[in-house]
Structure formats: C-alpha cells, structure tokens
Design a protein around this motif. Sequence first.
Motif, PDB file in Angstrom:
ATOM      1  N   PRO A  69       0.831  -1.211   0.000  1.00  0.00           N
ATOM      2  CA  PRO A  69       0.000   0.000   0.000  1.00  0.00           C
ATOM      3  C   PRO A  69       0.863   1.258   0.000  1.00  0.00           C
ATOM      4  O   PRO A  69       2.087   1.207   0.186  1.00  0.00           O
ATOM      5  N   TYR A  70       0.222   2.401  -0.141  1.00  0.00           N
ATOM      6  CA  TYR A  70       0.940   3.672  -0.281  1.00  0.00           C
ATOM      7  C   TYR A  70       1.790   3.988   0.941  1.00  0.00           C
ATOM      8  O   TYR A  70       2.885   4.549   0.832  1.00  0.00           O
ATOM      9  N   TRP A  71       1.280   3.634   2.140  1.00  0.00           N
ATOM     10  CA  TRP A  71       2.057   3.963   3.346  1.00  0.00           C
ATOM     11  C   TRP A  71       3.372   3.178   3.395  1.00  0.00           C
ATOM     12  O   TRP A  71       4.364   3.646   3.959  1.00  0.00           O
ATOM     13  N   GLY A  72       3.397   1.990   2.791  1.00  0.00           N
ATOM     14  CA  GLY A  72       4.636   1.229   2.714  1.00  0.00           C
ATOM     15  C   GLY A  72       5.650   1.898   1.800  1.00  0.00           C
ATOM     16  O   GLY A  72       6.851   1.885   2.074  1.00  0.00           O
ATOM     17  N   VAL A  73       5.137   2.512   0.719  1.00  0.00           N
ATOM     18  CA  VAL A  73       6.024   3.230  -0.208  1.00  0.00           C
ATOM     19  C   VAL A  73       6.665   4.424   0.481  1.00  0.00           C
ATOM     20  O   VAL A  73       7.818   4.778   0.202  1.00  0.00           O
ATOM     21  N   LEU A  74       5.938   5.070   1.384  1.00  0.00           N
ATOM     22  CA  LEU A  74       6.482   6.225   2.097  1.00  0.00           C
ATOM     23  C   LEU A  74       7.414   5.807   3.232  1.00  0.00           C
ATOM     24  O   LEU A  74       8.421   6.479   3.501  1.00  0.00           O
ATOM     25  N   LEU A  75       7.086   4.704   3.900  1.00  0.00           N
ATOM     26  CA  LEU A  75       7.895   4.256   5.031  1.00  0.00           C
ATOM     27  C   LEU A  75       9.254   3.720   4.581  1.00  0.00           C
ATOM     28  O   LEU A  75      10.273   3.996   5.219  1.00  0.00           O
ATOM     29  N   ALA A  76       9.287   2.991   3.482  1.00  0.00           N
ATOM     30  CA  ALA A  76      10.538   2.372   3.026  1.00  0.00           C
ATOM     31  C   ALA A  76      11.631   3.404   2.721  1.00  0.00           C
ATOM     32  O   ALA A  76      12.757   3.279   3.227  1.00  0.00           O
ATOM     33  N   PRO A  77      11.348   4.436   1.923  1.00  0.00           N
ATOM     34  CA  PRO A  77      12.389   5.447   1.706  1.00  0.00           C
ATOM     35  C   PRO A  77      12.760   6.198   2.982  1.00  0.00           C
ATOM     36  O   PRO A  77      13.897   6.665   3.115  1.00  0.00           O
ATOM     37  N   GLY A  78      11.814   6.311   3.917  1.00  0.00           N
ATOM     38  CA  GLY A  78      12.142   6.944   5.192  1.00  0.00           C
ATOM     39  C   GLY A  78      13.238   6.180   5.923  1.00  0.00           C
ATOM     40  O   GLY A  78      14.146   6.780   6.512  1.00  0.00           O
ATOM     41  N   LEU A  79      13.155   4.863   5.886  1.00  0.00           N
ATOM     42  CA  LEU A  79      14.218   4.047   6.485  1.00  0.00           C
ATOM     43  C   LEU A  79      15.547   4.271   5.765  1.00  0.00           C
ATOM     44  O   LEU A  79      16.609   4.340   6.398  1.00  0.00           O
ATOM     45  N   ALA A  80      15.491   4.362   4.435  1.00  0.00           N
ATOM     46  CA  ALA A  80      16.718   4.582   3.657  1.00  0.00           C
ATOM     47  C   ALA A  80      17.394   5.891   4.057  1.00  0.00           C
ATOM     48  O   ALA A  80      18.609   5.953   4.236  1.00  0.00           O
ATOM     49  N   VAL A  81      16.598   6.939   4.212  1.00  0.00           N
ATOM     50  CA  VAL A  81      17.146   8.244   4.585  1.00  0.00           C
ATOM     51  C   VAL A  81      17.746   8.197   5.984  1.00  0.00           C
ATOM     52  O   VAL A  81      18.819   8.744   6.252  1.00  0.00           O
ATOM     53  N   PHE A  82      17.063   7.502   6.908  1.00  0.00           N
ATOM     54  CA  PHE A  82      17.536   7.424   8.291  1.00  0.00           C
ATOM     55  C   PHE A  82      18.892   6.739   8.384  1.00  0.00           C
ATOM     56  O   PHE A  82      19.775   7.153   9.133  1.00  0.00           O
ATOM     57  N   PHE A  83      19.077   5.669   7.617  1.00  0.00           N
ATOM     58  CA  PHE A  83      20.311   4.877   7.718  1.00  0.00           C
ATOM     59  C   PHE A  83      21.400   5.328   6.757  1.00  0.00           C
ATOM     60  O   PHE A  83      22.540   4.865   6.868  1.00  0.00           O
TER      61      PHE A  83
END
Length: 732
Positions: free
Chosen positions: A437-451
């Motif tokens: 779903p759309y929220w997964g698309v937003l959460l995944a790049p958020g993890l990338a930016v954090f790490f």
Amino acid sequence: MEQPDDYTGVSLSYQPKKLEPDGHNLESSDEINDSPIEEVRLTVSIKDDPTLPCLTFRTWFLGITTCAILAFLNQFFGFRQNSLSLTSVSAQIVVLPLGKFMAAVLPQEVIRVPGTKWSFSLNPGPFNLKEHVLITIFANAGSSGVYAINIITIMLGYGWAGIFRKFLVDSPYMWWPANLVQVSLFRALHEEEVRPKRGLTRLQFFLVVLISSFAYYVVPNYLFPSITALSFVCWIWKHSVTAQQIGSGCRGLGIGSFSLDWATVAAWNGSPLAYPGFAIINISIGFFLTLYVLIPIAYQTNAFEAKRFPLISSHVFDANGNKYNVGLVLNETNFQFNQHGYDDYSKVRLSIFFAFVYGLSFATLAATISHVALFHGRTIWQQTRATFQDKFDDVHTRLMKKNYDAVPQWWFYSLMLIMTVLAMVACEGFGRQLQLPYWGVLLAPGLAVFFLLPIGVITATTNQQPGLNVITELIIGFMYPGRPLANGAFKTYGYISMVQAITFLSDFKLGHYMKIPPKSMFIVQLVGTVVASSVYFGTAWWLLASVDNICDPSKLPEGSPWTCPGYDVFHNASIIWGVVGPLRMFGRLGVYAKMNYFFLFGILAPVLVWILSRMFPEKKWIRLINMPIIISGAGNMLPATSVNYICWITVGVFFNIYVFRRYKSWWARHNYILSAGLDAGVAFMAILCYFTLQIKDINGMSWWGLELDDHCPLASCPTAPGIEVKDCPVFR
C-alpha cells in the motif's frame, strides 16, 4: 584538544589554510596540498585543467554503449553458478583505444542543431582524461548490481544522495577507498611517465598483469574449474561427515581449503587490494570469531536443533531436515500465507549458520548507529556547521568549488518527489499486484534516509557496506505479514534506494578526485541509470523466457550453469520474511526468537570500545576497532563461502598490511594497478570463453577437475540421529 580520526590516526581538527589574498596558487604550499588521508595523498593528483571538454559526442557514444554492454553481461552472468561481476574497470581499459581512434578519424567540423542555437563537434580534439572518467561513470551504472531491476528505486536513491552529498563527498575524511583503484588506473593510462631503470611504468605493469591474468584464467574457468576451491581434508576423509563439514571450502568451515583463482578471491567481497588494512583486520576478526568460535559451539551444543540440518546452507528446511515445500503454505491464487497448510506441515527451520547470519545482521545495523553516534557524532555536528561556512574541505574540494558550479539541490529534491509519486502509482495501480500500500512506499524510503548517513560513513571509510535488506524485511513482515510480493517491494524501495544512493555518492567522489564538473556527473549518472535498468530488465526477461528450468537445479541438465545462487538466497528470504513472516520466525511464534537479543548486543558493542578509547587516548589502535565491521565480518557468506573469505583475507593482509608497511613506494605505484589488471583479465577471459566455446556447449575434457565443486558432498549432511536425507548417511 585535537582528537584523532577514527580510521587514520590523523587529527580531525586539521584545517588547511585558505588562499592568501596576495594570490598565491593553491598548489604553492605543501601543507595546503595535503589530504588528511595517506592513501589519498599517495594516489590522487591535485592538478586540474578546467578547459578540457567533458560531455562530448565520444562521451555519449562510448558511455551509453559500454553501459548497455556491461548491464547485459552482468545480468547474464548473474544467473550462472560461477557468478561473475564485471566492473567498470573493464570498460575503463577498452574505451581508451576506442576514444583515441575516434579522435583520429572523426571529422572536426562543427554541427549545428536545426532550429536551436546548439552546436557540437564530433571531434573536439584529443581524447582526454575527463571524457574517459565520464564514460567510466556511464559504465558504473551498468555494473552497479542487479538486486532490483527497477528504475524508480534507483532514482529514488539519487534523491537521497543529494541530501548527504556535502557530508559524504566534500569531506576529506570520507575517502571511499575503492575509488582509488580507478584513480590509479586513470593516471597510469593518461599520464606521461619515464620508465624507471630495471623497472616498468605503471601502464607497462598493468599490461603485464592484464595479459597474465587473462591467460591464466582459462585454467579455472574452462580447463580445471575445481581449482576454484581445493579442500584436501575432504579428499583424505571421504566418508566422514564431520571431517567434510570442517574441511569443505564451499559448504563447511573451510579449514585447509584454498583456491588458485582470482575470481574466488574477489567474487563476493570485491578486490581485497582496495580495502584499507585496518578494515581487513576487522573483517578477519569477525570472520574467525563467527566461523570458528560461534558456529562450532552452537552446532555442537545442538542449538535450535542444529544437527538436523546442514552446518552451512542458505536453504530453508522442515523439521525433518528436508527442503521446505513452500507450496504447502502459500495460496497460489493470491500469493498469500496459508495458515492451515502451515499448521499441518512444519515451521520453517534454518541451518545454524543461516540463523546466526540474521542475528548478526540485526546486531550490525544497531552497532552502525551506535558506532557512528559515539565516534563521529561530534565530527558530524562540527562538519554540519563548517559545511555552511565552507570550512570543512581539502585541496580537492577547494579546486572543485573554485572551478565548477555545484549541482543545485532542487535537482535532487525534484527527482526524489517525482520518483516517490511514481513508486506509489506503481504499487497502488495495476490491481495492486505488488501488494504494497501507499504507506509502505512512504515508510521504506524513510528508512533509507535514516540509515544513509551512518552506513555511508562506514562505507566511505572502510569499503564495507552494511545492508538494510534484513531490517526492511523484518519491519514490513511484522506490519504486513503473509504477503511475499509486498515484502519484496518494500525491501526494494527501502534497501535498494539506499544502495543506489551509496553508489551515486561513490561515483560523485570519483568525479571529485578526478575534477569532473558536478553537473556533467549528474547528467551522465541519470542517463546511465535509464539505459542500464532497461537493459537489465530486457536481459532478465529474455533469459527467463529462453532457458528451460532456469534457477531450478533439480530440473536442469547435469553441468548446467544456470543455477542462480544469488537469486536462490533471495527466494529463501522471501519465504522466511514474506510468506511465513518474522512473527513465526523471530517472534513469539517462531523458533529463533532469541536472535532479537542481537539488537541489544549491537547497540552496546561499540560502547566498550569508545570507553577504552577515552580512557587510553594515547593508544591510537583502539579507535581502529570497528565493531559494525567485526560483527558483520562474515556477513557476505551465503552466497559467499568460507574459501572466498580465507583467500580474500590472505591476499588482503599480505598486500595492504605487509607490503603497505614494508614496501610503501611499490605499493603506492602498483597496488591499485595490480587490482585493476587482475579484475580485467578475469573478465575478458570469461567473456571470451563463454561466447566462443561454452555457449556452443563445447566444454573441456571430461574429468574430475571439470566439476565446479570442492568434492565434499557429505558437508551438507545432517548429523542428528534418525534424520534421513538423500545421499547422506543416517546416524543412529
């Protein structure tokens, strides 16, 4: 008080003097010209000619061509048992004579584009170094991996890279060791050099290594493939499972095993000649502690019923030691988890090594955050302040700022926004076949930016890159269980976008060292990404459609190379995280819940080293202890093997510790050239052998050494009483 840099022992308070108001040239002072990193000082030139043309017709033609060819070859060889990764070094060598040939024969007349003010020349003059670098950056796009054939994911990574460019590219302490191989080769190919008495120029040395590597690789690649892993212990004790578990270099601990094949040395960890010595030591410690202390103890104590399964394997098993039948727990109509089938069948079980690989990957990520916060937190804060004041730089950064315009930040932000929207359309559209779903698309790049920043720091200083594949699988597996396609898509958007950001930053640092205009770099990387991802996709589609039973060794004819070892690991991970889910693997319903303690271990591990470094500041070696690298020392095993690591460590210690200390002048001239020549020779011979002989099923003479194996079949057998597995003895 000055604080030593974590990796080099130099002062972090080092600040080069600014250009004097009387106009003294940047190159006039030795102090100004110094980089704080010794390997960089020994390798990278501080000269620049900003008048050289860059984005020429030759750059576009040769760049797009080499990008497409490398993408095709890497995808092609990625499906094979003896997987071969062709780096841009191969293209770097080939395009030099081609570029000079084009400069000699193409017309020099200026061509005007009708209806515009644009004009260009097919031949703006001699083929130059900056054209050569940009073509190699094109080629890098075709050799940067095929984990996810998805252009949206790759370009998302470019957006994240723009955010941290000043920290991971402009900083002189983020030196990206692997780039020095290509820098050294560029200089050898382009700079005039007088041959030393009774010696060779760097170019002559490179050609000798290239020809030797090319000629020799016909032996392990075609005539004697078994030389890739020689395990003498197995040959002596042919009927002992325990002896073969200890001695097998492919399926066991690899004690006594070795290889006479450069491809084995550099197959999964890259060339050891490109790693700094302290990183090799950290990796070696982690590898030996994992493989020769942790795993034997866990196996002998039968932790997690380890003796029911192979000692080292990337496959998943049922409780009886047989390969897991995923068809019994997966609804084939909607690709969702079948609870009833799972309850009637078996929980997923892993080899003891595979289980600890996941535990150690948990610890690695936690340790990465803790290590960077403790050892780099103050520096990152100081650098953040200094970045906005243009104070945190060295001679290379000052030359780039003086001669070229930076890429505007809005280019990165625009790309990031557009790709995020396209990713959401891809997942929400097409009947939501990707399940995410759309929220997964937003959460995944958020993890990338954090790490990205902590992992970028580790990569830029040690040449080791911790991955987000496990943590992304874990998070989406808990939040959205039983959907393997959603799990794979989330991992792709989270993990691969970060990997591509790291690749983008590494290429930018190469351009930084070679003084390439940043805007030209950005454009080349963008176009190269479009070309490479398109070719990757087309090649994969062609192979999957044309090779019968590809990636299914049980149905392939004997000796077929299309066994897909890397994709096999990916498939088994999709079962663990996507089908069964982490709750039934590492949660309260699973067998391996205790692996979660590794998160706590990872967070605390760097603290002790940090405390010791503060207690004994005079002992500089303490700060070279890098816990994330030690913990992940054996992290590339599965699909890599113990013989890969043993050979890699041996070569790395010899050249980047012994030779670096005893024969530094030789090392400075030849080390990276040696690495490039060995890589290129292997690549060229592998291509020649396949497309002239192996593609026509013309193989070497049939004999014992033709098998691509270390002849240790019993190393994969279980040792628990009563477990029956095909071709294995049954213990009573």
